[in-house]
Design a protein around this motif. Structure first.
Motif, mmCIF file in Angstrom:
data_model
loop_
_atom_site.group_PDB
_atom_site.id
_atom_site.type_symbol
_atom_site.label_atom_id
_atom_site.label_comp_id
_atom_site.label_asym_id
_atom_site.label_seq_id
_atom_site.Cartn_x
_atom_site.Cartn_y
_atom_site.Cartn_z
ATOM 1 N N ARG A 100 -19.904 -7.655 30.619
ATOM 2 C CA ARG A 100 -20.074 -7.349 29.194
ATOM 3 C C ARG A 100 -20.381 -8.601 28.374
ATOM 4 O O ARG A 100 -21.365 -8.656 27.629
ATOM 5 C CB ARG A 100 -18.812 -6.671 28.638
ATOM 6 C CG ARG A 100 -18.931 -6.332 27.151
ATOM 7 C CD ARG A 100 -17.598 -5.887 26.575
ATOM 8 N NE ARG A 100 -16.567 -6.899 26.732
ATOM 9 C CZ ARG A 100 -16.452 -7.994 25.992
ATOM 10 N NH1 ARG A 100 -17.309 -8.216 25.018
ATOM 11 N NH2 ARG A 100 -15.491 -8.865 26.212
ATOM 12 N N GLU A 104 -23.858 -9.573 26.316
ATOM 13 C CA GLU A 104 -23.840 -9.848 24.862
ATOM 14 C C GLU A 104 -24.426 -11.222 24.561
ATOM 15 O O GLU A 104 -25.232 -11.394 23.645
ATOM 16 C CB GLU A 104 -22.404 -9.785 24.331
ATOM 17 C CG GLU A 104 -21.888 -8.381 24.159
ATOM 18 C CD GLU A 104 -20.421 -8.344 23.748
ATOM 19 O OE1 GLU A 104 -19.967 -7.274 23.361
ATOM 20 O OE2 GLU A 104 -19.730 -9.390 23.852
ATOM 21 N N VAL A 142 -23.008 -1.573 24.889
ATOM 22 C CA VAL A 142 -22.758 -2.996 24.611
ATOM 23 C C VAL A 142 -23.807 -3.600 23.675
ATOM 24 O O VAL A 142 -23.472 -4.359 22.763
ATOM 25 C CB VAL A 142 -22.696 -3.792 25.942
ATOM 26 C CG1 VAL A 142 -22.502 -5.279 25.698
ATOM 27 C CG2 VAL A 142 -21.559 -3.265 26.805
ATOM 28 N N VAL A 143 -25.087 -3.288 23.904
ATOM 29 C CA VAL A 143 -26.152 -3.829 23.043
ATOM 30 C C VAL A 143 -27.089 -2.684 22.636
ATOM 31 O O VAL A 143 -27.178 -1.679 23.341
ATOM 32 C CB VAL A 143 -26.967 -4.952 23.753
ATOM 33 C CG1 VAL A 143 -26.120 -6.171 24.025
ATOM 34 C CG2 VAL A 143 -27.616 -4.440 25.028
#
Ligand code: SF4
Length: 176
Positions: A100, A104, A142-143
């Motif tokens: 993760r 990021e 996450v994105v």
């Protein structure tokens, strides 16, 4: 051992035959990606691939884009080693907890305008790994994701078609 050798000689392997190559449609598709990239970006398209936790099946298909048959650099599409040089992040796999932060940081290191393409069923919603304690889900957990290329895994032509769709969308709705 002798029986194994005899079996190998007498029976065909339990694998599927590869689809017949179609160099003409590949060349046409590649040329369309090249034109779209140059129209939108004024140059070739740079891609940083990120494995966020895949089984590597998607990577094998992505690697095939660079082999002697697909040879996508001739169409102005190239993979780069750093997110700082990339236009597109091509992200595979469910995002594992361990990856993760790396994902990021890669996203923040990529200069704008940038696009994120989630590759494969795992990249969409975790696929066969959905629900695992080790995964957070698909890439969009996450994105921000601009496009999803489905498949388990998607083949090189599907990947190329996805990139073309991305460029078409980017031309219609440019990012700030
Ligand atoms: S989509 Fe399929 S090939 Fe790709 S990472 Fe998931 S399980 Fe592997």
């Amino acid at each position: 051992m002798r029986r194994l050798l005899a079996d190998g000689l007498l029976h065909r392997p339990m694998t599927e035959w590869a689809p017949a190559p179609d160099p003409e449609s590949l060349a046409e598709l590649g040329a369309r990606v090249d034109i779209a990239a140059r129209r939108r970006l004024g140059r070739s398209l740079s891609i940083r691939q990120v494995d966020a936790g895949s089984c590597n099946g998607c990577e094998l298909e992505i690697h095939a884009l660079n082999n002697a048959f697909y040879d996508l650099e001739r169409f102005g599409l190239r993979f780069v080693a750093s997110p700082r040089h990339a236009d597109v992040l091509l992200v595979t796999g469910p995002v594992t907890r361990n990856m993760r932060e790396a994902l990021e940081r890669t996203w923040h290191a990529t200069p704008g305008p940038k696009w994120v393409v989630a590759v494969g069923d795992c990249g969409f919603d975790g696929g066969v790994f959905a629900g695992s304690y080790a995964c957070l889900g698909g890439v969009s957990a996450v994105v921000p994701v601009d496009l999803h290329i489905p498949g388990c895994p998607p083949d090189p032509i599907t990947l190329l078609q996805g990139l073309l769709a991305l460029l078409a969308t980017a031309a219609e709705r440019p990012k700030g």
